[in-house]
Motif scaffolding. Structure first.
Motif, PDB file in Angstrom:
ATOM      1  N   HIS A 109      99.917 133.682  52.904  1.00 22.25           N
ATOM      2  CA  HIS A 109     100.936 134.598  53.419  1.00 22.25           C
ATOM      3  C   HIS A 109     101.881 133.719  54.232  1.00 22.25           C
ATOM      4  CE1 HIS A 109     102.825 138.283  54.633  1.00 22.25           C
ATOM      5  NE2 HIS A 109     102.590 138.054  55.916  1.00 22.25           N
ATOM      6  N   ARG A 110     102.945 133.264  53.582  1.00 18.16           N
ATOM      7  CA  ARG A 110     103.836 132.276  54.190  1.00 18.16           C
ATOM      8  C   ARG A 110     104.331 132.647  55.592  1.00 18.16           C
ATOM      9  NH1 ARG A 110     104.823 131.787  48.723  1.00 18.16           N
ATOM     10  NH2 ARG A 110     104.571 129.654  47.944  1.00 18.16           N
ATOM     11  N   PRO A 111     104.644 133.918  55.868  1.00 17.10           N
ATOM     12  CA  PRO A 111     105.104 134.241  57.229  1.00 17.10           C
ATOM     13  C   PRO A 111     104.075 133.922  58.318  1.00 17.10           C
ATOM     14  CG  PRO A 111     105.681 136.015  55.731  1.00 17.10           C
ATOM     15  CD  PRO A 111     104.781 135.074  54.959  1.00 17.10           C
ATOM     16  N   LEU A 112     102.835 133.691  57.941  1.00 19.48           N
ATOM     17  CA  LEU A 112     101.767 133.422  58.905  1.00 19.48           C
ATOM     18  C   LEU A 112     101.580 131.926  59.181  1.00 19.48           C
ATOM     19  CD1 LEU A 112      99.761 135.266  60.406  1.00 19.48           C
ATOM     20  CD2 LEU A 112      98.181 134.960  58.501  1.00 19.48           C
ATOM     21  N   MET A 113     102.205 131.064  58.378  1.00 21.88           N
ATOM     22  CA  MET A 113     101.930 129.628  58.462  1.00 21.88           C
ATOM     23  C   MET A 113     102.224 129.051  59.851  1.00 21.88           C
ATOM     24  SD  MET A 113     100.447 128.761  55.763  1.00 21.88           S
ATOM     25  CE  MET A 113     100.564 127.077  55.213  1.00 21.88           C
ATOM     26  N   ALA A 114     103.358 129.357  60.423  1.00 22.72           N
ATOM     27  CA  ALA A 114     103.690 128.810  61.748  1.00 22.72           C
ATOM     28  C   ALA A 114     102.679 129.287  62.793  1.00 22.72           C
ATOM     29  CB  ALA A 114     105.108 129.196  62.153  1.00 22.72           C
ATOM     30  N   ALA A 115     102.261 130.536  62.697  1.00 24.90           N
ATOM     31  CA  ALA A 115     101.290 131.079  63.651  1.00 24.90           C
ATOM     32  C   ALA A 115      99.923 130.415  63.485  1.00 24.90           C
ATOM     33  CB  ALA A 115     101.173 132.593  63.480  1.00 24.90           C
ATOM     34  N   ILE A 116      99.544 130.111  62.251  1.00 27.88           N
ATOM     35  CA  ILE A 116      98.275 129.403  62.009  1.00 27.88           C
ATOM     36  C   ILE A 116      98.321 128.041  62.689  1.00 27.88           C
ATOM     37  CG2 ILE A 116      96.866 128.264  60.242  1.00 27.88           C
ATOM     38  CD1 ILE A 116      97.604 130.639  58.369  1.00 27.88           C
ATOM     39  N   LYS A 117      99.413 127.323  62.495  1.00 29.44           N
ATOM     40  CA  LYS A 117      99.544 125.998  63.101  1.00 29.44           C
ATOM     41  C   LYS A 117      99.478 126.089  64.625  1.00 29.44           C
ATOM     42  CE  LYS A 117     102.723 123.319  61.284  1.00 29.44           C
ATOM     43  NZ  LYS A 117     103.982 122.866  60.656  1.00 29.44           N
ATOM     44  N   GLN A 118     100.129 127.096  65.185  1.00 29.46           N
ATOM     45  CA  GLN A 118     100.145 127.284  66.636  1.00 29.46           C
ATOM     46  C   GLN A 118      98.750 127.635  67.167  1.00 29.46           C
ATOM     47  OE1 GLN A 118     102.985 126.786  68.503  1.00 29.46           O
ATOM     48  NE2 GLN A 118     101.609 126.911  70.246  1.00 29.46           N
ATOM     49  N   ALA A 119      97.957 128.341  66.377  1.00 32.00           N
ATOM     50  CA  ALA A 119      96.650 128.825  66.836  1.00 32.00           C
ATOM     51  C   ALA A 119      95.575 127.746  66.869  1.00 32.00           C
ATOM     52  CB  ALA A 119      96.191 129.996  65.956  1.00 32.00           C
ATOM     53  N   VAL A 120      95.823 126.615  66.249  1.00 27.17           N
ATOM     54  CA  VAL A 120      94.858 125.512  66.291  1.00 27.17           C
ATOM     55  C   VAL A 120      95.115 124.696  67.555  1.00 27.17           C
ATOM     56  CG1 VAL A 120      94.006 123.431  65.132  1.00 27.17           C
ATOM     57  CG2 VAL A 120      94.724 125.403  63.771  1.00 27.17           C
ATOM     58  N   LYS A 121      94.065 124.463  68.330  1.00 22.12           N
ATOM     59  CA  LYS A 121      94.232 123.691  69.570  1.00 22.12           C
ATOM     60  C   LYS A 121      94.551 122.234  69.241  1.00 22.12           C
ATOM     61  CE  LYS A 121      89.502 122.102  70.176  1.00 22.12           C
ATOM     62  NZ  LYS A 121      89.378 120.831  70.849  1.00 22.12           N
ATOM     63  N   PRO A 122      95.225 121.529  70.140  1.00 24.88           N
ATOM     64  CA  PRO A 122      95.430 120.097  69.921  1.00 24.88           C
ATOM     65  C   PRO A 122      94.074 119.405  69.715  1.00 24.88           C
ATOM     66  CG  PRO A 122      96.785 120.863  71.734  1.00 24.88           C
ATOM     67  CD  PRO A 122      95.867 121.997  71.373  1.00 24.88           C
ATOM     68  N   GLY A 123      93.979 118.570  68.700  1.00 24.14           N
ATOM     69  CA  GLY A 123      92.715 117.945  68.349  1.00 24.14           C
ATOM     70  C   GLY A 123      91.854 118.819  67.459  1.00 24.14           C
ATOM     71  N   GLY A 124      92.319 120.033  67.186  1.00 23.66           N
ATOM     72  CA  GLY A 124      91.595 120.960  66.316  1.00 23.66           C
ATOM     73  C   GLY A 124      91.879 120.678  64.847  1.00 23.66           C
ATOM     74  N   VAL A 125      91.192 121.408  63.991  1.00 22.97           N
ATOM     75  CA  VAL A 125      91.195 121.120  62.559  1.00 22.97           C
ATOM     76  C   VAL A 125      91.692 122.316  61.760  1.00 22.97           C
ATOM     77  CG1 VAL A 125      89.702 120.488  60.592  1.00 22.97           C
ATOM     78  CG2 VAL A 125      89.219 119.557  62.862  1.00 22.97           C
ATOM     79  N   ILE A 126      92.449 122.018  60.715  1.00 24.28           N
ATOM     80  CA  ILE A 126      92.792 123.029  59.696  1.00 24.28           C
ATOM     81  C   ILE A 126      92.129 122.601  58.395  1.00 24.28           C
ATOM     82  CG2 ILE A 126      94.982 121.885  59.095  1.00 24.28           C
ATOM     83  CD1 ILE A 126      94.603 125.653  58.914  1.00 24.28           C
ATOM     84  N   ILE A 127      91.447 123.524  57.757  1.00 26.12           N
ATOM     85  CA  ILE A 127      90.969 123.317  56.386  1.00 26.12           C
ATOM     86  C   ILE A 127      91.575 124.443  55.579  1.00 26.12           C
ATOM     87  CG2 ILE A 127      88.995 123.221  54.828  1.00 26.12           C
ATOM     88  CD1 ILE A 127      87.333 122.064  57.074  1.00 26.12           C
ATOM     89  N   TYR A 128      92.429 124.070  54.647  1.00 23.51           N
ATOM     90  CA  TYR A 128      93.204 125.063  53.884  1.00 23.51           C
ATOM     91  C   TYR A 128      93.105 124.732  52.409  1.00 23.51           C
ATOM     92  CZ  TYR A 128      96.882 128.665  53.760  1.00 23.51           C
ATOM     93  OH  TYR A 128      97.588 129.830  53.584  1.00 23.51           O
ATOM     94  N   GLU A 129      92.755 125.736  51.620  1.00 18.93           N
ATOM     95  CA  GLU A 129      92.698 125.563  50.164  1.00 18.93           C
ATOM     96  C   GLU A 129      93.168 126.848  49.504  1.00 18.93           C
ATOM     97  OE1 GLU A 129      89.172 123.864  48.058  1.00 18.93           O
ATOM     98  OE2 GLU A 129      89.146 125.819  47.079  1.00 18.93           O
ATOM     99  N   THR A 130      94.160 126.725  48.647  1.00 19.04           N
ATOM    100  CA  THR A 130      94.605 127.894  47.898  1.00 19.04           C
ATOM    101  C   THR A 130      95.289 127.453  46.612  1.00 19.04           C
ATOM    102  OG1 THR A 130      95.497 130.120  48.129  1.00 19.04           O
ATOM    103  CG2 THR A 130      96.861 128.312  48.980  1.00 19.04           C
TER     104      THR A 130
END
Length: 189
Positions: A109-130
């Motif tokens: 859901h592209r409108p959510l991408m910026a919010a996802i990035k913001q919600a990860v703490k500095p030093g935190g991890v994103i694992i994304y697969e689609t």
């Protein structure tokens, strides 16, 4: 009860990074957000590895199934549940929330991408697969709103520390799928 699939191999491969991100949060460990978690196969694996997970999905039946499985793992204290429609127009469900990591599998859901990035703490991890646009050749989904453009996922997280990146065709049990996946660590701000 729902038949649980095996978790993504990415979680096993990058478990140390996820564990480190959770433990860097101090005594009150920030949970991992399993966004649009479905039946929770990935988050349940992390709970079984003693990591706190917030399971978020619109499907209340799926969340109830996850709760039963977490109870069977004696992990009630590690699992929490968030019934949420992330596509509700005008809503900002991730605003002000911070997680040690965010997992997103088979959801876009592209409108959510910026919010996802913001919600990860500095030093935190994103694992994304689609799925990527090439998925339309092999089956569903076919709607371009739910398919990544070539290079889109990596570009979205280009300023993060990329640990893993793949974009292409995978085959499992004779079924081909076009996917993009990343594992990245958010830089310290």
């Amino acid at each position: 009860m729902h038949q649980q699939q095996a978790p993504s191999a990415l979680l096993r491969e990058y478990l140390n990074e996820l564990t480190l991100a959770c433990h860097q949060s101090g005594a009150d460990r920030l949970p991992v957000l399993d966004l649009a978690c479905g039946f929770g196969r990935n988050g349940l694996y992390l709970v079984s590895q003693d990591l706190p997970v917030l399971f978020a999905d619109l499907n209340t039946y799926a969340l109830a199934q996850i709760e039963q499985q977490a109870a069977a793992l004696n992990a009630q204290g590690l699992a929490s549940y968030w019934h949420q429609d992330f596509e509700l127009p005008g809503s900002t469900p991730l605003k002000g929330k911070v997680f040690s990591a965010v997992l997103v599998f088979r959801y876009l859901h592209r409108p959510l991408m910026a919010a996802i990035k913001q919600a990860v703490k500095p030093g935190g991890v994103i694992i994304y697969e689609t799925f990527t646009r090439a998925q339309a050749e092999f089956g569903r989904p076919k709607n371009p709103d739910f398919l990544l453009e070539p290079g889109e996922l990596a570009a979205c997280f280009s300023h993060w520390h990329m640990r893993h990146h793949f974009e292409g065709i995978v085959e499992s049990n004779g079924v081909k799928q076009a996917i993009a996946r990343i594992v990245a660590v958010k830089p310290d701000e």
